[in-house]
Scaffold this motif. Structure first.
Motif, PDB file in Angstrom:
ATOM      1  N   GLY A 422     -36.045   6.830 -19.967  1.00 43.73           N
ATOM      2  CA  GLY A 422     -35.672   6.404 -20.718  1.00 43.73           C
ATOM      3  C   GLY A 422     -34.289   5.554 -20.880  1.00 43.73           C
ATOM      4  N   PHE A 423     -34.266   4.981 -21.681  1.00 44.98           N
ATOM      5  CA  PHE A 423     -32.020   4.203 -22.006  1.00 44.98           C
ATOM      6  C   PHE A 423     -31.432   4.992 -21.835  1.00 44.98           C
ATOM      7  CE2 PHE A 423     -34.683   0.757 -23.038  1.00 44.98           C
ATOM      8  CZ  PHE A 423     -34.429  -0.652 -22.351  1.00 44.98           C
ATOM      9  N   ALA A 424     -30.628   4.548 -20.867  1.00 38.38           N
ATOM     10  CA  ALA A 424     -29.278   6.194 -21.179  1.00 38.38           C
ATOM     11  C   ALA A 424     -27.711   4.772 -21.347  1.00 38.38           C
ATOM     12  CB  ALA A 424     -29.477   6.768 -19.827  1.00 38.38           C
ATOM     13  N   ASN A 425     -26.594   5.890 -22.289  1.00 42.40           N
ATOM     14  CA  ASN A 425     -25.600   5.716 -21.758  1.00 42.40           C
ATOM     15  C   ASN A 425     -24.970   5.701 -20.678  1.00 42.40           C
ATOM     16  OD1 ASN A 425     -25.643   4.945 -24.881  1.00 42.40           O
ATOM     17  ND2 ASN A 425     -25.231   7.574 -25.292  1.00 42.40           N
ATOM     18  N   VAL A 426     -24.665   4.452 -20.555  1.00 36.10           N
ATOM     19  CA  VAL A 426     -23.502   4.350 -18.595  1.00 36.10           C
ATOM     20  C   VAL A 426     -21.878   4.703 -19.192  1.00 36.10           C
ATOM     21  CG1 VAL A 426     -22.349   2.824 -17.801  1.00 36.10           C
ATOM     22  CG2 VAL A 426     -24.543   2.816 -17.568  1.00 36.10           C
ATOM     23  N   VAL A 427     -21.547   5.882 -18.643  1.00 34.84           N
ATOM     24  CA  VAL A 427     -19.949   6.276 -18.719  1.00 34.84           C
ATOM     25  C   VAL A 427     -19.365   5.195 -17.704  1.00 34.84           C
ATOM     26  CG1 VAL A 427     -18.658   8.138 -19.095  1.00 34.84           C
ATOM     27  CG2 VAL A 427     -21.425   8.190 -20.551  1.00 34.84           C
ATOM     28  N   VAL A 428     -18.508   5.265 -18.277  1.00 33.65           N
ATOM     29  CA  VAL A 428     -17.240   4.971 -16.607  1.00 33.65           C
ATOM     30  C   VAL A 428     -16.600   5.492 -15.931  1.00 33.65           C
ATOM     31  CG1 VAL A 428     -15.553   2.484 -15.961  1.00 33.65           C
ATOM     32  CG2 VAL A 428     -17.191   2.170 -18.229  1.00 33.65           C
ATOM     33  N   VAL A 429     -16.811   5.843 -14.978  1.00 33.49           N
ATOM     34  CA  VAL A 429     -15.871   6.593 -14.301  1.00 33.49           C
ATOM     35  C   VAL A 429     -14.523   6.334 -13.654  1.00 33.49           C
ATOM     36  CG1 VAL A 429     -15.951   8.385 -12.400  1.00 33.49           C
ATOM     37  CG2 VAL A 429     -17.403   7.884 -13.979  1.00 33.49           C
ATOM     38  N   PRO A 430     -13.203   6.117 -14.336  1.00 36.34           N
ATOM     39  CA  PRO A 430     -11.938   4.999 -13.681  1.00 36.34           C
ATOM     40  C   PRO A 430     -11.855   5.411 -12.519  1.00 36.34           C
ATOM     41  CG  PRO A 430     -11.364   7.218 -15.001  1.00 36.34           C
ATOM     42  CD  PRO A 430     -13.064   7.468 -15.284  1.00 36.34           C
ATOM     43  N   GLU A 431     -11.310   4.991 -11.696  1.00 37.87           N
ATOM     44  CA  GLU A 431     -10.229   4.769 -10.510  1.00 37.87           C
ATOM     45  C   GLU A 431      -8.972   5.724 -10.650  1.00 37.87           C
ATOM     46  OE1 GLU A 431     -11.847   4.289  -8.104  1.00 37.87           O
ATOM     47  OE2 GLU A 431     -13.508   2.724  -9.044  1.00 37.87           O
ATOM     48  N   ARG A 432      -8.895   7.075  -9.988  1.00 42.81           N
ATOM     49  CA  ARG A 432      -7.446   7.198 -10.077  1.00 42.81           C
ATOM     50  C   ARG A 432      -6.612   7.548  -9.454  1.00 42.81           C
ATOM     51  NH1 ARG A 432      -7.927  11.527 -14.074  1.00 42.81           N
ATOM     52  NH2 ARG A 432      -9.195  11.075 -15.844  1.00 42.81           N
ATOM     53  N   PRO A 433      -5.183   7.709 -10.316  1.00 45.51           N
ATOM     54  CA  PRO A 433      -3.925   7.303  -8.933  1.00 45.51           C
ATOM     55  C   PRO A 433      -3.940   8.285  -7.777  1.00 45.51           C
ATOM     56  CG  PRO A 433      -3.061   8.230 -11.581  1.00 45.51           C
ATOM     57  CD  PRO A 433      -4.782   8.087 -10.902  1.00 45.51           C
ATOM     58  N   LEU A 434      -3.878   8.157  -6.512  1.00 48.70           N
ATOM     59  CA  LEU A 434      -3.652   9.451  -6.213  1.00 48.70           C
ATOM     60  C   LEU A 434      -2.452   9.753  -5.969  1.00 48.70           C
ATOM     61  CD1 LEU A 434      -5.613   8.245  -2.867  1.00 48.70           C
ATOM     62  CD2 LEU A 434      -6.018   9.603  -4.437  1.00 48.70           C
ATOM     63  N   GLY A 435      -2.184  11.025  -5.698  1.00 46.54           N
ATOM     64  CA  GLY A 435      -0.861  11.316  -5.184  1.00 46.54           C
ATOM     65  C   GLY A 435      -0.780  12.919  -4.444  1.00 46.54           C
ATOM     66  N   ASN A 436      -0.190  14.070  -5.467  1.00 45.12           N
ATOM     67  CA  ASN A 436      -0.282  15.304  -4.393  1.00 45.12           C
ATOM     68  C   ASN A 436      -0.929  16.746  -5.318  1.00 45.12           C
ATOM     69  OD1 ASN A 436       1.278  14.517  -2.253  1.00 45.12           O
ATOM     70  ND2 ASN A 436       2.937  15.409  -3.521  1.00 45.12           N
ATOM     71  N   GLU A 437      -1.581  15.766  -6.274  1.00 42.41           N
ATOM     72  CA  GLU A 437      -2.354  16.270  -7.181  1.00 42.41           C
ATOM     73  C   GLU A 437      -4.121  16.580  -7.202  1.00 42.41           C
ATOM     74  OE1 GLU A 437      -2.746  11.847  -8.752  1.00 42.41           O
ATOM     75  OE2 GLU A 437      -1.509  13.374  -7.912  1.00 42.41           O
ATOM     76  N   SER A 438      -4.211  17.610  -7.220  1.00 36.56           N
ATOM     77  CA  SER A 438      -5.894  18.280  -7.095  1.00 36.56           C
ATOM     78  C   SER A 438      -6.804  17.232  -7.387  1.00 36.56           C
ATOM     79  CB  SER A 438      -6.303  19.678  -7.619  1.00 36.56           C
ATOM     80  OG  SER A 438      -7.794  19.729  -7.194  1.00 36.56           O
ATOM     81  N   GLU A 439      -7.711  16.989  -6.243  1.00 33.89           N
ATOM     82  CA  GLU A 439      -8.987  16.010  -6.745  1.00 33.89           C
ATOM     83  C   GLU A 439     -10.176  16.388  -7.544  1.00 33.89           C
ATOM     84  OE1 GLU A 439      -7.835  12.671  -7.336  1.00 33.89           O
ATOM     85  OE2 GLU A 439      -6.820  12.676  -5.972  1.00 33.89           O
ATOM     86  N   ALA A 440     -10.029  18.351  -7.954  1.00 32.51           N
ATOM     87  CA  ALA A 440     -11.360  18.970  -8.892  1.00 32.51           C
ATOM     88  C   ALA A 440     -11.290  18.127  -9.863  1.00 32.51           C
ATOM     89  CB  ALA A 440     -10.660  20.492  -8.382  1.00 32.51           C
ATOM     90  N   PHE A 441     -12.548  18.229 -10.280  1.00 32.56           N
ATOM     91  CA  PHE A 441     -12.696  18.084 -11.244  1.00 32.56           C
ATOM     92  C   PHE A 441     -14.275  18.411 -11.636  1.00 32.56           C
ATOM     93  CE2 PHE A 441     -15.739  14.923 -10.303  1.00 32.56           C
ATOM     94  CZ  PHE A 441     -15.058  14.057  -8.749  1.00 32.56           C
TER      95      PHE A 441
END
Length: 441
Positions: A422-441
């Motif tokens: 059926g119809f579903a909400n759309v949730v926006v996934v942002p582009e994240r700044p890259l650095g040394n931080e972990s990309e795990a989520f």
């Protein structure tokens, strides 16, 4: 020296894909939905119509879409709007449109729907609709959205639900003003054939309530209930200012719609969306022009617009004039759609075609469109994880994207018969700044 922030524009795509696979948090709060509807007239009945009588109208799942993907969809829509405004394009599409479409009203047409599949190489437009349903259902769902605590994403709604509702009313009032009317918009007929039997009846009732809350009287009616007399269109003793047109007779060509057509041509009523808008945007044959490199060059369009369209619209060809034997041999790479189709009716994946149906298609007015495999949303249904296909709909007015929703389904085409769909909400996934931080989520 300040550190430069770098953005990985594929990161949002990867994160959205992972969330669509792994996140099973419920997006739609049905208790909140019930509370929202309780604020409306006959709200309990509406809740039952939506959740019990139409159990596959709303999905509990959210669909995650990368911010960059939504931006790309807006770029494609903007490029389409530039072409559709071109006199050469208009002359071409109106040459095969019904006579009624050649009358150009001042109203722009509400709720254009631009539908996309999210292919491996980016979003691809698969069709445009001029009476796209679901916008107010989408707004209702947004007001009952339950955010996932572990997800740093945002709902794809540019305004608050209250602001979005005001924008919808303002859009209808703008259609009224554009048509040269000075007095306030006072009455609207929401028109469809046998509306009480329509699957989208709950949305008609939501519109009726929305208009009533802004002192606009609205009736839901079959076109046979309308009469043209004394230079006005009437529903009983109510003079109708504007018709919100949900008919799928896009050219108002059927005998039962003659009164409405005459009122439209006489400018006795504002009709939106209207035959002219459908001819410019939604006739499936138009997609063959919009993906024809030679035709786009002939219009003198800038190279950027041409490139965006050729990359962002699924390749489409008219069946008329194609070699039937070759088309049959290549059918598996094509999706077959009737030129004036809607709601996936009489549309077929080539690999599902029988010889008999193929023969009917060759004799009719069809287009073929390159198959763009839809992306998927995995969802927990009972003890099983189920894969649901998805498409993304952008609701557009006057070139501006008002809101975005998704539709989840199984099978050849979108439908409202899939458990969990059926119809579903759309949730926006942002582009994240890259650095040394972990990309795990």
């Amino acid at each position: 020296m300040s550190r430069m922030t770098v953005f990985d524009h594929n990161l949002g795509l990867r994160r959205a894909e992972q969330l669509n696979r792994d996140c099973h948090c419920v997006s739609l709060s049905r208790p909140q939905l019930r509370r929202q509807l309780a604020q409306q007239p006959d709200g309990e009945r509406l809740f039952k119509m939506i959740t019990e009588e139409r159990p596959h109208l709303l999905s509990d799942a959210a669909v995650f879409v990368a911010e960059s993907s939504l931006q790309r969809q807006r770029e494609i829509i903007e490029a389409l709007e530039r072409v559709i405004a071109h006199p050469g394009y208009r002359q071409q599409v109106l040459s095969y449109a019904p006579q009624s479409a050649r009358f150009q009203p001042k109203a722009r047409g509400v709720f254009l729907g631009f539908d996309f599949h999210l292919g491996q190489d980016g979003p691809k437009l698969i069709e445009i609709n001029t009476n796209a349903g679901g916008a107010l259902i989408n707004l209702l769902m947004a007001s009952a959205h339950s955010a996932c605590d572990s997800c740093p994403c945002s709902l794809a709604f540019p305004d608050s639900p209250v602001q979005a509702a005001l924008a919808i009313v303002a859009m209808f009032r703008n259609e009224w003003r554009l048509s040269g009317n000075q007095r306030p918009l006072a009455s609207i007929a929401i028109v469809d054939e046998q509306p009480n039997r329509q699957y989208m009846l709950p949305e008609f009732l939501l519109f009726q309530n929305l208009f009533a809350g802004h002192r606009i009287q609205a009736v839901i009616c079959d076109p046979a209930e309308l009469q043209l007399r004394a230079g006005r269109l009437w529903h009983g003793e109510l003079a109708i200012d504007l018709v919100y047109n949900r008919l799928t007779d896009f050219g108002l060509e059927q005998p039962a719609h003659r009164q409405l057509l005459q009122a439209y041509l006489d400018q006795a009523v504002v009709v939106t969306p209207h035959p002219h808008s459908h001819a410019l945007y939604a006739d499936k044959r138009n997609l063959a022009l919009l993906t024809d490199a030679e035709f786009l060059r002939s219009l003198g369009l800038d190279e950027r617009t041409q490139a965006v369209l050729l990359d962002g619209v699924a390749k489409t060809l008219k069946v008329a004039g194609m070699d039937a034997d070759s088309l049959w041999q290549q059918r598996k790479q094509w999706f077959f759609k009737p030129a004036k189709g809607y709601g996936s009716k009489a549309a077929y994946r080539g690999d599902k075609l029988t010889r008999r149906v193929f023969g009917d298609i060759i004799a009719a007015d069809y287009v073929v469109q390159a198959i763009v495999q839809p992306s998927e949303r995995q969802w927990q249904i009972g003890e099983e994880t189920t894969e649901l296909k998805l498409d993304i709909r952008n609701y557009v007015y006057d070139g501006r994207v008002q809101s975005v929703c998704a539709r989840l389904y199984q099978g050849q085409t979108t439908n409202f018969r899939t458990v969990g769909g059926g119809f579903a909400n759309v949730v926006v996934v942002p582009e994240r700044p890259l650095g040394n931080e972990s990309e795990a989520f």
